[in-house]
Design a protein around this motif. Sequence first.
Motif, PDB file in Angstrom:
ATOM      1  N   GLN B 200      82.620  12.841  18.792  1.00  0.00           N
ATOM      2  CA  GLN B 200      81.335  12.629  18.367  1.00  0.00           C
ATOM      3  C   GLN B 200      80.428  13.033  19.485  1.00  0.00           C
ATOM      4  OE1 GLN B 200      81.571   8.116  17.869  1.00  0.00           O
ATOM      5  NE2 GLN B 200      83.283   8.500  16.364  1.00  0.00           N
ATOM      6  N   THR B 201      80.822  12.969  20.605  1.00  0.00           N
ATOM      7  CA  THR B 201      79.799  13.275  21.837  1.00  0.00           C
ATOM      8  C   THR B 201      79.776  14.771  21.921  1.00  0.00           C
ATOM      9  OG1 THR B 201      81.619  12.871  23.250  1.00  0.00           O
ATOM     10  CG2 THR B 201      79.964  11.260  22.884  1.00  0.00           C
ATOM     11  N   GLY B 203      81.714  17.407  19.677  1.00  0.00           N
ATOM     12  CA  GLY B 203      82.456  18.298  18.875  1.00  0.00           C
ATOM     13  C   GLY B 203      83.704  18.652  19.062  1.00  0.00           C
ATOM     14  N   TYR B 323      78.728  15.976  31.753  1.00  0.00           N
ATOM     15  CA  TYR B 323      78.222  16.161  30.331  1.00  0.00           C
ATOM     16  C   TYR B 323      77.527  14.856  29.910  1.00  0.00           C
ATOM     17  CZ  TYR B 323      78.187  16.852  25.305  1.00  0.00           C
ATOM     18  OH  TYR B 323      77.797  17.134  23.948  1.00  0.00           O
ATOM     19  N   TYR B 327      67.892  16.166  29.701  1.00  0.00           N
ATOM     20  CA  TYR B 327      66.745  15.585  29.826  1.00  0.00           C
ATOM     21  C   TYR B 327      65.705  16.048  28.752  1.00  0.00           C
ATOM     22  CZ  TYR B 327      69.169  13.767  33.773  1.00  0.00           C
ATOM     23  OH  TYR B 327      70.065  13.252  34.597  1.00  0.00           O
ATOM     24  N   ASP B 328      65.796  17.441  28.708  1.00  0.00           N
ATOM     25  CA  ASP B 328      64.863  17.992  27.791  1.00  0.00           C
ATOM     26  C   ASP B 328      65.318  18.657  26.268  1.00  0.00           C
ATOM     27  OD1 ASP B 328      63.214  18.036  30.257  1.00  0.00           O
ATOM     28  OD2 ASP B 328      64.065  19.814  30.858  1.00  0.00           O
ATOM     29  N   SER B 330      68.876  18.484  23.618  1.00  0.00           N
ATOM     30  CA  SER B 330      70.370  18.087  23.606  1.00  0.00           C
ATOM     31  C   SER B 330      71.370  19.034  24.252  1.00  0.00           C
ATOM     32  CB  SER B 330      70.871  18.212  21.929  1.00  0.00           C
ATOM     33  OG  SER B 330      70.025  17.274  21.165  1.00  0.00           O
ATOM     34  N   PRO B 331      72.588  18.201  24.688  1.00  0.00           N
ATOM     35  CA  PRO B 331      73.366  19.131  25.419  1.00  0.00           C
ATOM     36  C   PRO B 331      74.107  20.305  24.537  1.00  0.00           C
ATOM     37  CG  PRO B 331      74.307  16.933  25.022  1.00  0.00           C
ATOM     38  CD  PRO B 331      72.994  16.752  24.639  1.00  0.00           C
ATOM     39  N   TYR B 332      74.491  21.324  25.316  1.00  0.00           N
ATOM     40  CA  TYR B 332      75.365  22.107  24.290  1.00  0.00           C
ATOM     41  C   TYR B 332      76.705  21.732  24.245  1.00  0.00           C
ATOM     42  CZ  TYR B 332      71.540  25.548  25.424  1.00  0.00           C
ATOM     43  OH  TYR B 332      70.429  26.580  25.616  1.00  0.00           O
ATOM     44  N   LEU B 333      77.285  22.200  23.218  1.00  0.00           N
ATOM     45  CA  LEU B 333      78.639  21.687  23.009  1.00  0.00           C
ATOM     46  C   LEU B 333      79.584  22.357  23.942  1.00  0.00           C
ATOM     47  CD1 LEU B 333      78.936  21.000  19.238  1.00  0.00           C
ATOM     48  CD2 LEU B 333      78.266  19.553  21.216  1.00  0.00           C
ATOM     49  N   ALA B 336      85.189  24.560  24.559  1.00  0.00           N
ATOM     50  CA  ALA B 336      86.465  24.045  24.123  1.00  0.00           C
ATOM     51  C   ALA B 336      86.235  23.637  22.629  1.00  0.00           C
ATOM     52  CB  ALA B 336      86.700  22.479  24.756  1.00  0.00           C
ATOM     53  N   SER B 337      84.983  23.233  22.204  1.00  0.00           N
ATOM     54  CA  SER B 337      84.796  22.827  20.642  1.00  0.00           C
ATOM     55  C   SER B 337      84.825  24.231  19.688  1.00  0.00           C
ATOM     56  CB  SER B 337      83.558  22.234  20.797  1.00  0.00           C
ATOM     57  OG  SER B 337      82.441  22.975  20.681  1.00  0.00           O
ATOM     58  N   TYR B 345      90.173  21.980  28.796  1.00  0.00           N
ATOM     59  CA  TYR B 345      88.697  21.226  29.005  1.00  0.00           C
ATOM     60  C   TYR B 345      88.906  20.127  30.225  1.00  0.00           C
ATOM     61  CZ  TYR B 345      84.367  18.979  27.819  1.00  0.00           C
ATOM     62  OH  TYR B 345      82.992  18.238  27.997  1.00  0.00           O
ATOM     63  N   SER B 354      80.096   5.295  37.524  1.00  0.00           N
ATOM     64  CA  SER B 354      80.242   5.022  38.921  1.00  0.00           C
ATOM     65  C   SER B 354      81.010   6.023  39.350  1.00  0.00           C
ATOM     66  CB  SER B 354      80.338   3.542  39.269  1.00  0.00           C
ATOM     67  OG  SER B 354      80.702   3.414  40.666  1.00  0.00           O
ATOM     68  N   VAL B 363      91.814  18.029  28.176  1.00  0.00           N
ATOM     69  CA  VAL B 363      91.937  18.292  26.638  1.00  0.00           C
ATOM     70  C   VAL B 363      92.357  19.495  26.637  1.00  0.00           C
ATOM     71  CG1 VAL B 363      91.268  17.992  24.640  1.00  0.00           C
ATOM     72  CG2 VAL B 363      90.295  16.591  26.392  1.00  0.00           C
TER      73      VAL B 363
END
Lengths: 504, 504
Positions: B200-201, B203, B323, B327-328, B330-333, B336-337, B345, B354, B363
Amino acid sequence: MDYLWRPETKNTVVHMLPFETLIVIDKMLSRPAYMQVVDGVIKLIKDGVIQKGDQMPGTRSMAGMAKIHRKTVIAAYSELIAQGWLVAVAKHGHYIARELPKGGIKQWGVPANGYVSGSKLKSTFLKIETTKEFHPHSFALNPSLIIDDGHPDSRLAPMHLLNREYLRRLKQQHVSKKPAITLAPGSLKLRETMTSYLAQTRGIQADLPNILITHGAQMSIYIAASLLLQRGSYIIVGEPGYHVANYVFEYLGANIIRIPADRDGIDDELIRDACEKYTISALYLIPHHHYPTTVTLSPERRSSILNIAEQYDFSIIEDDYDYGFQYDSSPYLPLASIHPDRVIYVGSFSKSLSTSIRIGFMVAASDFIEQAIYLRKIIELKGDNIMEDSLAALIESGDLGRHLKKVNKIFGHRRDYLCASLDEKLKDVVSFAKPEGGLALWTIFNNEYPLKNISLKASKMGLFINDGQIFDNFNARYNALRFGFASINETEIDNITGIIVRCL
Amino acid sequence: MDYLWRPETKNTVVHMLPFETLIVIDKMLSRPAYMQVVDGVIKLIKDGVIQKGDQMPGTRSMAGMAKIHRKTVIAAYSELIAQGWLVAVAKHGHYIARELPKGGIKQWGVPANGYVSGSKLKSTFLKIETTKEFHPHSFALNPSLIIDDGHPDSRLAPMHLLNREYLRRLKQQHVSKKPAITLAPGSLKLRETMTSYLAQTRGIQADLPNILITHGAQMSIYIAASLLLQRGSYIIVGEPGYHVANYVFEYLGANIIRIPADRDGIDDELIRDACEKYTISALYLIPHHHYPTTVTLSPERRSSILNIAEQYDFSIIEDDYDYGFQYDSSPYLPLASIHPDRVIYVGSFSKSLSTSIRIGFMVAASDFIEQAIYLRKIIELKGDNIMEDSLAALIESGDLGRHLKKVNKIFGHRRDYLCASLDEKLKDVVSFAKPEGGLALWTIFNNEYPLKNISLKASKMGLFINDGQIFDNFNARYNALRFGFASINETEIDNITGIIVRCL
């Protein structure tokens, strides 16, 4: 940003397909919206709806059609570029790549295209030479009773006190304006506490630079061995011995010299013989309660072994994994209290409280500890300093000492109860020597009762009993196991021995 | 028990010295009573009161004189035998040894005879070749402000939720009649949760046999590198790069090929050149936010690097340590996906909550994970499965996701605030590129302001600021540091930048 690729032909068509119906975002799905766009576009390519070289709608236009935020489209396009489905062309827009990703059409959400259970890494890597299992498979059956190899009873441990300390510190840290500094050698508080704790409990004199806190005794062994051994080095161990330590030495490429350990411990004269033949780098020794047999090394041999180490110039990794459990006499002091410049002393708090406490330590000469700290850092950076501080509080308050005093009585009683129970119910089946201390009984089964069979039958009755194979090696078959008595009460001992009788 | 030694003469005298005054047990001391007897007897030998070959009083008689329990005397005598001061003679009693312990008279309780600060181990061991410090010494000054290299703000983390889960499980375990089974690959619950969490987070499609829980990202790197590299292997890393990973590769004896990482990430064409010259075993890559520069690898280079790995047959250790902070956009996948059979990974939960949470993961293809589990076991047996279960609960409840969403806003704001603050106060001193995500700013100081000086001055004003030397190597001097912005609020940013200005 450089765009290395340009469409070869000019007749690419901006698709004005009904993307609002072709790409549907289901907000109920936990899969991120942009990945749903990615899935949708790939499906369209796969289905032939859009084709190599085709131009995609602009991000603004696509966002409008699919009724999603433009940022989502940008993220989806970026991902499609990264995966090789799209190509971005400066001032032109996005095109379907002419060379689709290797392996043809990837289906997202289908595990067959991700990591899979039986998958293989393509490039080569180290296959560690071992055929040994740490635990037999029957362990997976989730038994209701376990014969462990010598764990304390965590049900009796003052975990509430430890957790109170832990939570208090955690809260303090979070309201504090001061940043937390984590120290790789272990929390300063715990190391300070240990300088007096080691002196009081086992006569070991050590300063701060001599102490490294680790993530358990096993890590101490791993680090010590990594520093002492190279490929081709010789290390002496007791036979039977601690298999997991032997796995470390094997992994490091050392030659393992197995010296029989009898009822006085490892044979010092055979150690001397080995020293005559080979250049020994280290001796792995468990003088207090040899693993697995629980035998205490005799005073004469202790003395002799220290002399041999001096004469043949090797170090001793002294594993004192269950110091503090001694029922008939006071514990012997470690070799480390006598010959610190020959001994790397390894211990753990896992046996003092609960095996869930993953805090161990190493005590050695400061130049050795310096290297050990370095190695520990590159292995895991640091441990849980808050938990380490909490443990220090339990030592300082005397709670740990009181706990050990209390469970020594209980565990001593359980040892006696188990011995009596085995004598009564399994007299002709097992033989054992009552250990002076420790948390387990080395229990040898007669060969007519193979542990392998007993273990298999027992697992069906809800009991895990080790099949003993971890103690065997190429030329030794013991048909024996460590029968942990500390973690099971009298009722459990009754139930366990009852099941074993029914398994014969 | 065999008694190997017999007194040579018969004229040994049983001492009937006034032991009640010579050996005084102080019950107020934390040193165990039997050790006080040991101390006392050694002192008597040292002072010449009792001498070589002398016979000691029987344990019963000594107990009566010194007014202590006989068991205490037995323990003391055992210890004195073990140390070589006494010899036991069957049916005769205990004698002072004719050969006193090597080194003559040992003084207990005097550290000079134990491990000491400057002590050296007598035998040889590995001196790891490095001159690098992990942290400058100024770290020891307990500063009130720290510029870390990119930590989350643990003050904002839902640690109370995690701890509630932890305590609940701990209590359950202790009242439970069922034994706890600890699994070396990590708790089953967390690994199951991660199969969907990873999908989900980011891919990544992975089954249970593809996941290993470790004690942090560093341990994952250590294990992956240990399996991929041998002495003399070649590994490619970015330059500047992650020094602690490089220390691992150095320790393993690999040749490190440093490829410049510019503002699009590591240079793929130079990787190809290196592959032409050397047989590359692995590439250590941080595509998402390259360490230390925080640059994101461009889509073109990602794609190109995967092709090169395929062509030249090496594996990629993909370190995705932060990961989830973007902020600007969406993160790149992760890579590993896309190419699971080329990628190991590596990730961590230390940044999500923390840095005190020491849970990371790896993975990879299942055959690789199998070996990794084995190695993890011999390094530290197992982790804290209860904490792992608790973390799984936080993921499943959505609390982790909500937390990440919340702090993404806060951290993004802090990034902007720090950038504005640096622009305002240190315009001619520092240069930096605003990162798209991550938890730190790669801040380059002009050479006329050496960080070494600033760091030294700042430490006296209660601020820890890295002197930047960890990023330097034999042919690169950056005069730069990672300026962690996530763990400091606006007031702290003001204070910190204020101190830096005063240090110039």
